[in-house]
Design a protein around this motif. Structure first.
Motif, PDB file in Angstrom:
ATOM      1  N   PHE A  12       0.887  -1.158   0.000  1.00 36.89           N
ATOM      2  CA  PHE A  12       0.000   0.000   0.000  1.00 36.89           C
ATOM      3  C   PHE A  12       0.920   1.201   0.000  1.00 36.89           C
ATOM      4  N   SER A  13       0.610   2.209  -0.782  1.00 36.77           N
ATOM      5  CA  SER A  13       1.455   3.406  -0.729  1.00 36.77           C
ATOM      6  C   SER A  13       0.642   4.667  -0.977  1.00 36.77           C
ATOM      7  N   VAL A  14       1.147   5.725  -0.404  1.00 33.35           N
ATOM      8  CA  VAL A  14       0.589   7.054  -0.608  1.00 33.35           C
ATOM      9  C   VAL A  14       1.763   7.952  -0.976  1.00 33.35           C
ATOM     10  N   GLY A  15       1.618   8.699  -2.064  1.00 35.09           N
ATOM     11  CA  GLY A  15       2.686   9.623  -2.439  1.00 35.09           C
ATOM     12  C   GLY A  15       3.139   9.493  -3.872  1.00 35.09           C
ATOM     13  N   VAL A  16       4.418   9.799  -4.077  1.00 33.53           N
ATOM     14  CA  VAL A  16       4.957   9.974  -5.427  1.00 33.53           C
ATOM     15  C   VAL A  16       4.899   8.703  -6.267  1.00 33.53           C
ATOM     16  N   ASP A  17       5.156   7.536  -5.696  1.00 31.76           N
ATOM     17  CA  ASP A  17       5.085   6.317  -6.508  1.00 31.76           C
ATOM     18  C   ASP A  17       3.654   6.058  -6.971  1.00 31.76           C
ATOM     19  N   ALA A  18       2.686   6.362  -6.109  1.00 26.60           N
ATOM     20  CA  ALA A  18       1.284   6.235  -6.497  1.00 26.60           C
ATOM     21  C   ALA A  18       0.911   7.289  -7.540  1.00 26.60           C
ATOM     22  N   CYS A  58       4.121  15.649  -4.503  1.00 25.60           N
ATOM     23  CA  CYS A  58       3.942  15.004  -3.199  1.00 25.60           C
ATOM     24  C   CYS A  58       5.016  15.416  -2.187  1.00 25.60           C
ATOM     25  N   LYS A  59       5.713  16.487  -2.463  1.00 25.22           N
ATOM     26  CA  LYS A  59       6.790  16.935  -1.576  1.00 25.22           C
ATOM     27  C   LYS A  59       6.280  17.162  -0.149  1.00 25.22           C
ATOM     28  N   ASN A  60       7.083  16.736   0.815  1.00 24.13           N
ATOM     29  CA  ASN A  60       6.768  16.896   2.246  1.00 24.13           C
ATOM     30  C   ASN A  60       5.395  16.329   2.606  1.00 24.13           C
ATOM     31  N   ILE A  61       5.156  15.109   2.200  1.00 24.01           N
ATOM     32  CA  ILE A  61       3.873  14.458   2.457  1.00 24.01           C
ATOM     33  C   ILE A  61       3.603  14.321   3.958  1.00 24.01           C
ATOM     34  N   GLN A  62       4.649  14.372   4.749  1.00 23.53           N
ATOM     35  CA  GLN A  62       4.529  14.198   6.197  1.00 23.53           C
ATOM     36  C   GLN A  62       4.025  15.441   6.924  1.00 23.53           C
ATOM     37  N   GLU A  63       3.941  16.554   6.247  1.00 23.68           N
ATOM     38  CA  GLU A  63       3.514  17.778   6.929  1.00 23.68           C
ATOM     39  C   GLU A  63       2.167  17.571   7.596  1.00 23.68           C
ATOM     40  N   ARG A  64       1.946  18.216   8.708  1.00 19.12           N
ATOM     41  CA  ARG A  64       0.771  18.026   9.557  1.00 19.12           C
ATOM     42  C   ARG A  64      -0.549  18.091   8.800  1.00 19.12           C
ATOM     43  N   GLU A  65      -0.640  18.918   7.783  1.00 24.75           N
ATOM     44  CA  GLU A  65      -1.919  19.043   7.111  1.00 24.75           C
ATOM     45  C   GLU A  65      -2.149  17.976   6.045  1.00 24.75           C
ATOM     46  N   ARG A  66      -1.216  17.037   5.853  1.00 26.25           N
ATOM     47  CA  ARG A  66      -1.393  16.040   4.795  1.00 26.25           C
ATOM     48  C   ARG A  66      -1.519  14.611   5.303  1.00 26.25           C
ATOM     49  N   VAL A  67      -0.528  14.117   6.083  1.00 23.52           N
ATOM     50  CA  VAL A  67      -0.534  12.714   6.499  1.00 23.52           C
ATOM     51  C   VAL A  67       0.008  12.568   7.920  1.00 23.52           C
ATOM     52  N   ASP A  68      -0.697  11.778   8.727  1.00 21.87           N
ATOM     53  CA  ASP A  68      -0.184  11.323  10.021  1.00 21.87           C
ATOM     54  C   ASP A  68      -0.082   9.811   9.941  1.00 21.87           C
ATOM     55  N   LEU A  69       0.988   9.255  10.506  1.00 21.32           N
ATOM     56  CA  LEU A  69       1.233   7.820  10.476  1.00 21.32           C
ATOM     57  C   LEU A  69       1.312   7.297  11.899  1.00 21.32           C
ATOM     58  N   TYR A  70       0.536   6.261  12.183  1.00 23.71           N
ATOM     59  CA  TYR A  70       0.547   5.624  13.502  1.00 23.71           C
ATOM     60  C   TYR A  70       0.977   4.171  13.344  1.00 23.71           C
ATOM     61  N   THR A 144      -0.320  -3.160  13.479  1.00 20.17           N
ATOM     62  CA  THR A 144      -1.415  -2.312  13.016  1.00 20.17           C
ATOM     63  C   THR A 144      -0.846  -0.963  12.589  1.00 20.17           C
ATOM     64  N   ILE A 145      -1.326  -0.493  11.471  1.00 18.88           N
ATOM     65  CA  ILE A 145      -0.861   0.771  10.904  1.00 18.88           C
ATOM     66  C   ILE A 145      -2.081   1.613  10.593  1.00 18.88           C
ATOM     67  N   GLU A 146      -2.036   2.872  10.985  1.00 17.01           N
ATOM     68  CA  GLU A 146      -3.080   3.821  10.617  1.00 17.01           C
ATOM     69  C   GLU A 146      -2.444   4.964   9.866  1.00 17.01           C
ATOM     70  N   ILE A 147      -3.044   5.298   8.748  1.00 16.85           N
ATOM     71  CA  ILE A 147      -2.611   6.451   7.965  1.00 16.85           C
ATOM     72  C   ILE A 147      -3.794   7.404   7.915  1.00 16.85           C
ATOM     73  N   HIS A 148      -3.607   8.580   8.497  1.00 16.25           N
ATOM     74  CA  HIS A 148      -4.640   9.611   8.485  1.00 16.25           C
ATOM     75  C   HIS A 148      -4.307  10.570   7.346  1.00 16.25           C
TER      76      HIS A 148
END
Length: 185
Positions: A12-18, A58-70, A144-148
């Protein structure tokens, strides 16, 4: 909010490869797409990957307003990334072993109930990974992985891309299937 179940067998992926896969997918569905040769398709992927080096959608996908990873319920800090990949297989893309590229001691197994999560820095980083000139960022392993996802972004499950509006993805092992493995490798 409506709920939908998706099944991921490999990744599963989110970002530039997708995003690159989505651009390729849209081109193939176009009425103007006339070619179906393997070489032409690889050239298209190269063009879309090169385009992402320049546009960096998809630059800086980790920024608070885009993706949170648990990972196992804990918010995981992320460096500057353009893609997050959740793996249930050893070989990704065209045969790249993302988890074991650094040669460290952490193990990866498709039958241990643990998923691996790696970060990719850019589409140029993907090209480097394919020829062994770089390594991805190992984020961690979890049951378990959560992607917000907080903004619309490209996603893919096992190579099937789409553009996703904000959502929460919960990824965990559901079941296992028997697979054949070549012991010669």
């Amino acid at each position: 909010m409506p709920s939908k179940s998706l099944y991921m067998y490999n990744y599963f992926s989110v970002g530039v490869d997708a995003q690159v896969a989505l651009d390729f997918h849209r081109t193939r569905e176009s009425r103007l797409y006339l070619f179906s040769s393997r070489i032409f398709n690889k050239l298209l992927y190269l063009c879309f990957g090169t385009q992402q080096v320049v546009t960096a959608d998809c630059k800086n996908i980790q920024e608070r307003e885009r993706v949170d990873l648990y990972l196992d319920g804990k918010l995981t800090p992320l460096p500057e990334l353009e893609s997050i990949v959740v793996l249930n297989i050893q070989l990704w893309g065209t045969g790249v072993n993302l988890w074991n590229m650094r040669g460290d001691s952490s193990t990866q197994s498709y039958k241990d109930g643990v998923l691996e999560v790696v970060g990719i820095y850019s589409s140029f980083n993907i090209a480097q990974l394919l020829v062994g000139l770089s390594t991805p960022h190992k984020i961690g392993q979890a049951k378990t992985i959560e992607i917000h996802l907080k903004a619309t972004a490209p996603l893919q499950v096992d190579g099937e891309p789409w553009e996703q509006t904000p959502a929460i993805f919960k990824i965990s092992l559901v079941d296992q299937a028997v697979v054949l493995v070549n012991k010669k490798n």
